[in-house]
Motif scaffolding. Sequence first.
Motif, short mmCIF file in Angstrom:
data_model
loop_
_atom_site.label_atom_id
_atom_site.label_comp_id
_atom_site.label_asym_id
_atom_site.label_seq_id
_atom_site.Cartn_x
_atom_site.Cartn_y
_atom_site.Cartn_z
N LEU A 193 18.04 -2.83 -3.94
CA LEU A 193 16.66 -2.75 -3.45
C LEU A 193 15.63 -2.60 -4.57
O LEU A 193 14.54 -3.16 -4.49
CB LEU A 193 16.50 -1.56 -2.50
N ARG A 194 15.97 -1.82 -5.57
CA ARG A 194 14.99 -1.43 -6.58
C ARG A 194 14.26 -2.62 -7.22
O ARG A 194 13.03 -2.65 -7.17
CB ARG A 194 15.66 -0.57 -7.65
N PRO A 195 14.94 -3.59 -7.82
CA PRO A 195 14.19 -4.65 -8.52
C PRO A 195 13.25 -5.46 -7.62
O PRO A 195 12.07 -5.59 -7.94
CB PRO A 195 15.28 -5.52 -9.14
N PRO A 196 13.73 -5.98 -6.49
CA PRO A 196 12.80 -6.77 -5.67
C PRO A 196 11.70 -5.93 -5.03
O PRO A 196 10.57 -6.40 -4.87
CB PRO A 196 13.69 -7.42 -4.61
N VAL A 197 12.00 -4.69 -4.66
CA VAL A 197 10.98 -3.84 -4.05
C VAL A 197 9.90 -3.50 -5.07
O VAL A 197 8.70 -3.61 -4.80
CB VAL A 197 11.61 -2.56 -3.45
N GLN A 254 4.07 3.41 -9.48
CA GLN A 254 3.38 2.13 -9.70
C GLN A 254 2.08 2.05 -8.90
O GLN A 254 1.45 1.00 -8.86
CB GLN A 254 4.27 0.96 -9.28
N GLY A 255 1.71 3.12 -8.24
CA GLY A 255 0.50 3.12 -7.43
C GLY A 255 0.66 2.43 -6.09
O GLY A 255 -0.31 1.99 -5.48
N ARG A 258 10.48 5.54 -2.69
CA ARG A 258 9.10 5.99 -2.54
C ARG A 258 8.58 6.56 -3.86
O ARG A 258 7.46 6.27 -4.28
CB ARG A 258 9.01 7.04 -1.44
N ARG A 259 9.38 7.37 -4.52
CA ARG A 259 8.98 7.97 -5.80
C ARG A 259 8.67 6.90 -6.84
O ARG A 259 7.66 6.95 -7.53
CB ARG A 259 10.08 8.91 -6.31
N GLN A 260 9.53 5.89 -6.92
CA GLN A 260 9.32 4.83 -7.90
C GLN A 260 8.11 3.97 -7.56
O GLN A 260 7.38 3.54 -8.45
CB GLN A 260 10.59 3.98 -8.02
N LEU A 261 7.89 3.73 -6.29
CA LEU A 261 6.70 2.96 -5.88
C LEU A 261 5.42 3.75 -6.15
O LEU A 261 4.43 3.17 -6.62
CB LEU A 261 6.80 2.58 -4.40
N LEU A 262 5.43 5.04 -5.88
CA LEU A 262 4.26 5.87 -6.16
C LEU A 262 3.91 5.84 -7.64
O LEU A 262 2.73 5.84 -8.00
CB LEU A 262 4.48 7.31 -5.69
N THR A 322 -0.25 -3.21 -2.65
CA THR A 322 -0.16 -1.75 -2.74
C THR A 322 0.78 -1.14 -1.71
O THR A 322 1.08 0.04 -1.80
CB THR A 322 -1.56 -1.12 -2.58
N THR A 323 1.22 -1.93 -0.73
CA THR A 323 2.13 -1.42 0.30
C THR A 323 3.39 -2.27 0.35
O THR A 323 3.31 -3.49 0.46
CB THR A 323 1.46 -1.43 1.69
N VAL A 324 4.52 -1.61 0.26
CA VAL A 324 5.80 -2.29 0.43
C VAL A 324 6.37 -1.82 1.77
O VAL A 324 6.54 -0.62 2.00
CB VAL A 324 6.78 -1.96 -0.71
#
Length: 99
Positions: A31-35, A71-72, A65-69, A41-43
């Motif tokens: 999941l990590r790379p494509p997400v 990245q803003g 969620r932590r990794q997305l946050l 701003t929303t996945v």
Amino acid sequence: MAVTMHTASSAAAVLSAQLTMPVAAQVLAQLRPPVLAQPGTTVVLDAQALHTFDSSAVAVLLELRRQLLAQGKTLQLAHPPQRLQQLVALYGVAELFPA
């Protein structure tokens, strides 16, 4: 255990049917790379297919969620199974995953 990405007004990813401790690291790695590469701003993570899971599913969601946050970006769950909603509520993190 495929992870499918869809393009829409907001980025979307689809969880596979199983997310248990034995496969959690593999699912997160898939999941990590494509997400994280999704624009906007929303996945949106579609959990409709998810039917076999345990508490490690919550850990994977929290890590994404932590990794997305960082990245803003925000993570939004779509179609979470009722059991998943109950599990995130039990852990006190339901407000972190808007549906």
